[in-house]
Design a protein around this motif. Sequence first.
Motif, PDB file in Angstrom:
ATOM      1  N   VAL A  14     -29.535  -3.469 -12.312  1.00 30.65           N
ATOM      2  CA  VAL A  14     -30.355  -3.015 -13.436  1.00 30.65           C
ATOM      3  C   VAL A  14     -31.756  -2.622 -12.947  1.00 30.65           C
ATOM      4  O   VAL A  14     -32.398  -1.745 -13.529  1.00 30.65           O
ATOM      5  CB  VAL A  14     -30.380  -4.075 -14.566  1.00 30.65           C
ATOM      6  CG1 VAL A  14     -31.324  -5.221 -14.243  1.00 30.65           C
ATOM      7  CG2 VAL A  14     -30.711  -3.460 -15.903  1.00 30.65           C
ATOM      8  N   ARG A  25     -37.807  11.520 -10.397  1.00 29.86           N
ATOM      9  CA  ARG A  25     -39.198  11.981 -10.575  1.00 29.86           C
ATOM     10  C   ARG A  25     -39.751  12.546  -9.273  1.00 29.86           C
ATOM     11  O   ARG A  25     -40.548  13.490  -9.283  1.00 29.86           O
ATOM     12  CB  ARG A  25     -40.077  10.830 -11.081  1.00 29.86           C
ATOM     13  CG  ARG A  25     -39.928  10.593 -12.579  1.00 29.86           C
ATOM     14  CD  ARG A  25     -41.093   9.789 -13.133  1.00 29.86           C
ATOM     15  NE  ARG A  25     -41.065   8.418 -12.668  1.00 29.86           N
ATOM     16  CZ  ARG A  25     -40.513   7.415 -13.346  1.00 29.86           C
ATOM     17  NH1 ARG A  25     -39.956   7.619 -14.518  1.00 29.86           N
ATOM     18  NH2 ARG A  25     -40.532   6.197 -12.868  1.00 29.86           N
ATOM     19  N   LEU A 117     -38.496  -7.257 -14.846  1.00 27.22           N
ATOM     20  CA  LEU A 117     -37.912  -8.430 -14.195  1.00 27.22           C
ATOM     21  C   LEU A 117     -38.673  -8.744 -12.902  1.00 27.22           C
ATOM     22  O   LEU A 117     -39.214  -7.822 -12.257  1.00 27.22           O
ATOM     23  CB  LEU A 117     -36.428  -8.170 -13.897  1.00 27.22           C
ATOM     24  CG  LEU A 117     -35.567  -8.020 -15.162  1.00 27.22           C
ATOM     25  CD1 LEU A 117     -34.207  -7.402 -14.824  1.00 27.22           C
ATOM     26  CD2 LEU A 117     -35.375  -9.371 -15.840  1.00 27.22           C
ATOM     27  N   LEU A 120     -38.019  -6.673  -9.628  1.00 25.60           N
ATOM     28  CA  LEU A 120     -38.525  -5.294  -9.648  1.00 25.60           C
ATOM     29  C   LEU A 120     -40.036  -5.290  -9.426  1.00 25.60           C
ATOM     30  O   LEU A 120     -40.563  -4.516  -8.605  1.00 25.60           O
ATOM     31  CB  LEU A 120     -38.139  -4.647 -10.983  1.00 25.60           C
ATOM     32  CG  LEU A 120     -38.396  -3.157 -11.193  1.00 25.60           C
ATOM     33  CD1 LEU A 120     -39.855  -2.830 -11.425  1.00 25.60           C
ATOM     34  CD2 LEU A 120     -37.867  -2.320 -10.025  1.00 25.60           C
ATOM     35  N   LEU A 175     -29.703  -3.318 -22.951  1.00 29.31           N
ATOM     36  CA  LEU A 175     -29.674  -4.590 -23.678  1.00 29.31           C
ATOM     37  C   LEU A 175     -28.530  -4.598 -24.688  1.00 29.31           C
ATOM     38  O   LEU A 175     -28.092  -3.541 -25.158  1.00 29.31           O
ATOM     39  CB  LEU A 175     -31.006  -4.792 -24.412  1.00 29.31           C
ATOM     40  CG  LEU A 175     -32.273  -4.752 -23.544  1.00 29.31           C
ATOM     41  CD1 LEU A 175     -33.516  -4.981 -24.396  1.00 29.31           C
ATOM     42  CD2 LEU A 175     -32.210  -5.780 -22.419  1.00 29.31           C
TER      43      LEU A 175
HETATM   44  C1  LIG Z   1     -33.788   2.950 -16.022  1.00 31.56           C
HETATM   45  S1  LIG Z   1     -35.086   1.886 -15.534  1.00 31.56           S
HETATM   46  C2  LIG Z   1     -36.431   2.633 -16.396  1.00 31.56           C
HETATM   47  C3  LIG Z   1     -37.746   2.275 -15.767  1.00 31.56           C
HETATM   48  C4  LIG Z   1     -38.956   3.004 -16.339  1.00 31.56           C
HETATM   49  N1  LIG Z   1     -39.187   2.689 -17.734  1.00 31.56           N
HETATM   50  C5  LIG Z   1     -38.808   4.489 -16.141  1.00 31.56           C
HETATM   51  O1  LIG Z   1     -38.485   5.190 -17.092  1.00 31.56           O
HETATM   52  O2  LIG Z   1     -38.996   4.923 -15.020  1.00 31.56           O
HETATM   53  C6  LIG Z   1     -34.758   0.422 -16.514  1.00 31.56           C
HETATM   54  C7  LIG Z   1     -35.773  -0.686 -16.250  1.00 31.56           C
HETATM   55  O3  LIG Z   1     -35.577  -1.711 -17.221  1.00 31.56           O
HETATM   56  C8  LIG Z   1     -35.706  -2.957 -16.565  1.00 31.56           C
HETATM   57  N2  LIG Z   1     -34.949  -3.961 -17.314  1.00 31.56           N
HETATM   58  C9  LIG Z   1     -33.639  -3.926 -17.647  1.00 31.56           C
HETATM   59  N3  LIG Z   1     -33.283  -5.050 -18.286  1.00 31.56           N
HETATM   60  C10 LIG Z   1     -34.412  -5.799 -18.371  1.00 31.56           C
HETATM   61  C11 LIG Z   1     -34.695  -7.081 -18.924  1.00 31.56           C
HETATM   62  N4  LIG Z   1     -33.742  -7.810 -19.478  1.00 31.56           N
HETATM   63  N5  LIG Z   1     -35.953  -7.546 -18.859  1.00 31.56           N
HETATM   64  C12 LIG Z   1     -36.935  -6.810 -18.260  1.00 31.56           C
HETATM   65  N6  LIG Z   1     -36.728  -5.592 -17.717  1.00 31.56           N
HETATM   66  C13 LIG Z   1     -35.479  -5.106 -17.770  1.00 31.56           C
HETATM   67  C14 LIG Z   1     -35.106  -2.724 -15.191  1.00 31.56           C
HETATM   68  O4  LIG Z   1     -35.504  -3.694 -14.243  1.00 31.56           O
HETATM   69  C15 LIG Z   1     -35.634  -1.332 -14.882  1.00 31.56           C
HETATM   70  O5  LIG Z   1     -36.883  -1.373 -14.240  1.00 31.56           O
END
Ligand SMILES: C[S@@+](CC[C@H](N)C(=O)[O-])C[C@H]1O[C@@H](n2cnc3c(N)ncnc32)[C@H](O)[C@@H]1O
Length: 284
Positions: A14, A25, A117, A120, A175
């Motif tokens: 994830v 990007r 998280l 990350l 989620l």
């Molecule tokens: C597809 S990436 C998008 C990242 C950023 N918003 C972007 O558009 O570049 C999804 C992000 O959501 C975070 N993420 C997913 N589930 C999460 C959770 N339960 N709690 C915190 N972050 C979460 C992941 O670690 C990841 O960095």
Amino acid sequence: MTAADSEPQPLPTVCRTAVWTAEMRADESLAPNPCAIDPWAAEFVTAAGPQGPPPGDAEARAFLHAGVAVRTRYFDDYLIEAVRGGCPQVVLLGAGLDTRAFRLPWPERVDVFEVDLPDLLDFKNRVVAGRVPASARRVTVAADLREAWADALTASGFDPARRTAWLCEGLLAYLEPDEADAVVRTMGEHSPPGSRVGVETATSQGRLSCLRSCRDALSADGAPWRWSLRDPGPWWAERGWRMEQPDPASLPYAAERLAPYLPLLREAGDTGGWLLTGTRCGSG
Ligand SMILES: C[S@@+](CC[C@H](N)C(=O)[O-])C[C@H]1O[C@@H](n2cnc3c(N)ncnc32)[C@H](O)[C@@H]1O
């Protein structure tokens, strides 16, 4: 320190989605007429080392690249407008490798909270170590958004009495529906009237044939797309937000990029509402 300590470690799937997004990007930054330029994206990709190829076949990746390019620019514009309109703090939920704290021309000094998280954020902070945004105070908040996270945000200096510009970009789909609901309700409880939200909603990706390979690969890797809404406006209204739902294909920088995909979206019964911005209802 052993050689193994300095080797880039694979991130959980994830979190790897953030690296794949940064890769798109980075590619976009080099494209003719880019929707947005992110000078840090390539650095993250290099630092992450081999994380496995982005999921999906070439068709899915081209579609996702166009979507990431358009949404990056769309939410860049939204955040600048929200800060200009009176939101002195920005919260990026699931911030991933977003570099807006560094790269956006903020109209005034702004607090940018990046929630993601721990794995990350550890990786991201190692890459940007020692760099300070020119006109933002960048604060990272390590939290799992499936659990109680608001206290960690507040403890890091977020002020729930001030208007906030929230962003959920590329997040909620990962989620479960009840978890996405809880995230949105928590945002609402910490948003005085006039606060703003920007959100990417999966409306039809579950039915888009060109994304099947990506969907299947993410599911097999343990990070399936779980949440989507067919009609986001009323869902957000029930939770206290008045949403605007532009037609992305009508945005000047998006029309050409999205044109090849419009027939596929129509075929999937897309109802719009992929990129939304909204305002917290109430007076105050
Ligand atoms: C597809 S990436 C998008 C990242 C950023 N918003 C972007 O558009 O570049 C999804 C992000 O959501 C975070 N993420 C997913 N589930 C999460 C959770 N339960 N709690 C915190 N972050 C979460 C992941 O670690 C990841 O960095």
